[in-house]
Design a protein around this motif. Structure first.
Motif, short mmCIF file in Angstrom:
data_model
loop_
_atom_site.label_atom_id
_atom_site.label_comp_id
_atom_site.label_asym_id
_atom_site.label_seq_id
_atom_site.Cartn_x
_atom_site.Cartn_y
_atom_site.Cartn_z
N SER A 137 0.65 -1.38 0.09
CA SER A 137 -0.08 0.05 0.37
C SER A 137 1.01 0.76 -0.18
CB SER A 137 -1.03 0.02 1.25
OG SER A 137 0.00 0.39 2.38
N LEU A 138 0.35 2.66 -0.25
CA LEU A 138 1.00 3.84 -0.55
C LEU A 138 1.80 4.11 -1.58
CD1 LEU A 138 2.44 4.58 3.38
CD2 LEU A 138 0.44 4.69 1.75
N LEU A 139 2.28 2.45 -2.38
CA LEU A 139 2.93 2.51 -3.90
C LEU A 139 2.17 3.74 -5.05
CD1 LEU A 139 5.30 1.64 -5.59
CD2 LEU A 139 3.77 -0.44 -6.35
N ALA A 140 3.16 4.37 -5.92
CA ALA A 140 2.00 5.08 -6.67
C ALA A 140 3.81 4.70 -7.72
CB ALA A 140 2.27 6.41 -6.50
N ILE A 141 2.80 4.09 -8.72
CA ILE A 141 3.65 4.27 -10.15
C ILE A 141 3.27 5.39 -11.52
CG2 ILE A 141 5.36 3.38 -11.59
CD1 ILE A 141 5.88 1.25 -9.78
N ASP A 142 3.20 6.50 -11.87
CA ASP A 142 2.40 7.09 -12.80
C ASP A 142 3.03 7.69 -13.83
OD1 ASP A 142 0.63 6.28 -10.89
OD2 ASP A 142 -0.21 8.26 -10.25
N ALA A 143 3.05 6.67 -15.52
CA ALA A 143 3.23 7.63 -15.89
C ALA A 143 3.56 8.98 -16.45
CB ALA A 143 3.30 6.55 -17.24
N LEU A 144 4.68 9.54 -16.65
CA LEU A 144 4.35 11.27 -17.13
C LEU A 144 4.76 11.41 -18.49
CD1 LEU A 144 5.70 13.26 -13.86
CD2 LEU A 144 3.25 12.91 -14.20
N GLU A 145 4.22 11.61 -18.98
CA GLU A 145 4.31 12.22 -20.30
C GLU A 145 5.46 13.45 -20.71
OE1 GLU A 145 2.66 12.56 -25.46
OE2 GLU A 145 1.39 12.10 -23.62
N TRP A 146 6.80 13.15 -21.40
CA TRP A 146 7.44 14.42 -21.49
C TRP A 146 7.01 14.88 -22.56
CZ3 TRP A 146 10.94 15.94 -17.89
CH2 TRP A 146 12.37 16.98 -18.57
N PRO A 147 7.46 16.30 -22.42
CA PRO A 147 6.83 17.08 -23.45
C PRO A 147 8.30 17.04 -24.76
CG PRO A 147 6.78 18.29 -21.78
CD PRO A 147 7.21 16.90 -20.92
N SER A 148 7.34 16.88 -26.18
CA SER A 148 7.75 16.38 -26.73
C SER A 148 9.29 17.75 -27.21
CB SER A 148 7.28 16.23 -28.13
OG SER A 148 6.15 17.61 -28.20
N ASN A 149 8.82 18.82 -26.91
CA ASN A 149 9.63 19.89 -27.41
C ASN A 149 10.52 20.01 -26.23
OD1 ASN A 149 7.71 21.28 -25.99
ND2 ASN A 149 7.81 23.29 -26.78
N TRP A 150 10.97 19.84 -25.75
CA TRP A 150 11.56 20.03 -24.66
C TRP A 150 12.77 18.64 -24.44
CZ3 TRP A 150 9.42 19.88 -18.67
CH2 TRP A 150 8.30 20.75 -19.08
N SER A 151 13.97 19.48 -24.55
CA SER A 151 15.93 18.87 -24.39
C SER A 151 16.06 18.63 -22.69
CB SER A 151 16.64 19.46 -25.36
OG SER A 151 16.64 21.01 -25.00
N PHE A 152 16.63 17.59 -23.09
CA PHE A 152 16.91 16.35 -21.48
C PHE A 152 18.69 16.43 -21.82
CE2 PHE A 152 17.48 13.99 -18.36
CZ PHE A 152 17.37 14.54 -16.97
#
Length: 342
Positions: free
Chosen positions: A205-220
């Motif tokens: 319980s309390l575990l969270a793994i939620d996908a986030l979509e990285w913005p396509s126009n952001w570099s890293f």
């Protein structure tokens, strides 16, 4: 039956929420990076019950049997080589008791890594990646599944058996290979000496793994200090994390919302708030000379970014968009003795 499987397991960087995330229910945002490792699993029809592992980090192969794995205890993981590999196999064995291990076809695992440079480790979560790689390969070879949540849970407990600390967010990032909003499971607060056989009784319980979509126009890009730091040693300093919890949660949620909205200025502001919180709360030494220089460059160049992970060495990261080129950071970092890795 597919006799050959191949996977890429990424390294990771914390974007926000580190340290506080070691408390179950506290959030963090992490992202995978291209530097990681490859694992290939091949089943042999000629023998049964054996595991053979080859790695480009070791000259000699490691070979064992499921009979030997069944006897692994926590004390066996305190010293020696291949500890994360042995832990991964031990937890897989405990969690998959429906398998006839003595009669499973022998599996040969081959690992190659890009998580080291000539200067040494890059601090991108190599032990987490190795642990996930072993569990993922065993699932593919012997269960013919790709259940990433099950892989995460087994690899997370195996990694904890060896390291005894951390949030397991690096395991989640490696298992799911995507930017995630993460919260640690309840059992991390148990403060007990676990055995591999305890796996089936853990409270998730309390575990969270939620996908986030990285913005396509952001570099890293990663900004490496080439001074690897130990998360275990950093956490062992017995820092009072309580002052971090509420402001860290606020900053992490702001980072999450900025990513979801593709709002670069909001991301810059939220990362800066989280960074200042860590600087004010953590002991002297969190900012090494090189990491302090990196933060100065972020401010001068008006870029979003932060120190990632344990501090005391390791890496920072920088984010760009159409209005914020990363080229000036690459030039300035090189002059300052830092390495930018796209």
């Amino acid at each position: 039956m597919n006799n050959k499987h191949r996977f890429h397991i990424p390294g990771k960087l914390f974007l926000a929420g580190e340290y506080a995330v070691t408390k179950p229910g506290q959030p963090a945002v992490l992202t995978p990076v291209d530097r990681g490792l490859q694992i290939e699993a091949n089943l042999s029809a000629g023998s049964t019950g054996q595991i053979i592992l080859r790695s480009d980090q070791y000259e000699a192969a490691y070979q064992t049997s499921w009979a030997a794995v069944s006897a692994i205890r926590a004390a066996d993981l305190e010293t020696g080589s291949w500890t994360f590999v042995r832990a991964a196999m031990a937890v897989f064995y405990q969690s998959q008791q429906q398998l006839d291990f003595d009669n499973l076809p022998t599996v040969e695992l081959t690992i190659s890594s890009s998580m080291k440079a000539k200067e040494g480790k890059l601090g991108l979560g190599s032990s987490a990646a190795v642990t996930v790689a072993i569990v993922l390969a065993l699932h593919a070879a012997h269960l013919e599944d790709d259940d990433r949540l099950a892989v995460f849970k087994e690899a997370a407990f195996a990694h904890y058996l060896v390291q005894g600390s951390g949030s397991l967010g690096d395991i989640a990032t490696a298992a799911f290979n995507q930017t995630i909003f993460y919260q640690a499971p309840a059992w991390l607060a148990d403060q007990k000496a676990f055995e591999p056989s305890d796996f089936t009784n853990l409270d998730w319980s309390l575990l969270a793994i939620d996908a986030l979509e990285w913005p396509s126009n952001w570099s890293f890009a990663i900004v490496a200090s080439r001074q690897p730091a130990s998360t275990r040693k950093a956490l062992a300093q017995k820092i009072d994390l309580a002052p971090l919890f509420e402001p860290s949660k606020k900053a992490v949620l702001a980072v999450k919302q900025a990513i979801e909205a593709s709002d670069y200025e909001a991301l810059k502001k939220a990362l800066n708030e989280n960074q200042q919180l860590l600087i004010e709360t953590l002991p002297e030494g969190y900012q090494t000379e090189k990491l302090a220089t990196f933060l100065q460059l972020l401010d001068r160049l008006d870029l979003a970014g932060k120190i990632s992970g344990a501090g005391f060495g390791d890496n920072g990261f920088v984010v760009g968009d159409q209005a914020h080129s990363l080229f000036p950071m690459k030039t300035a970092a090189r002059v300052a003795g830092l390495t930018v890795i796209d």
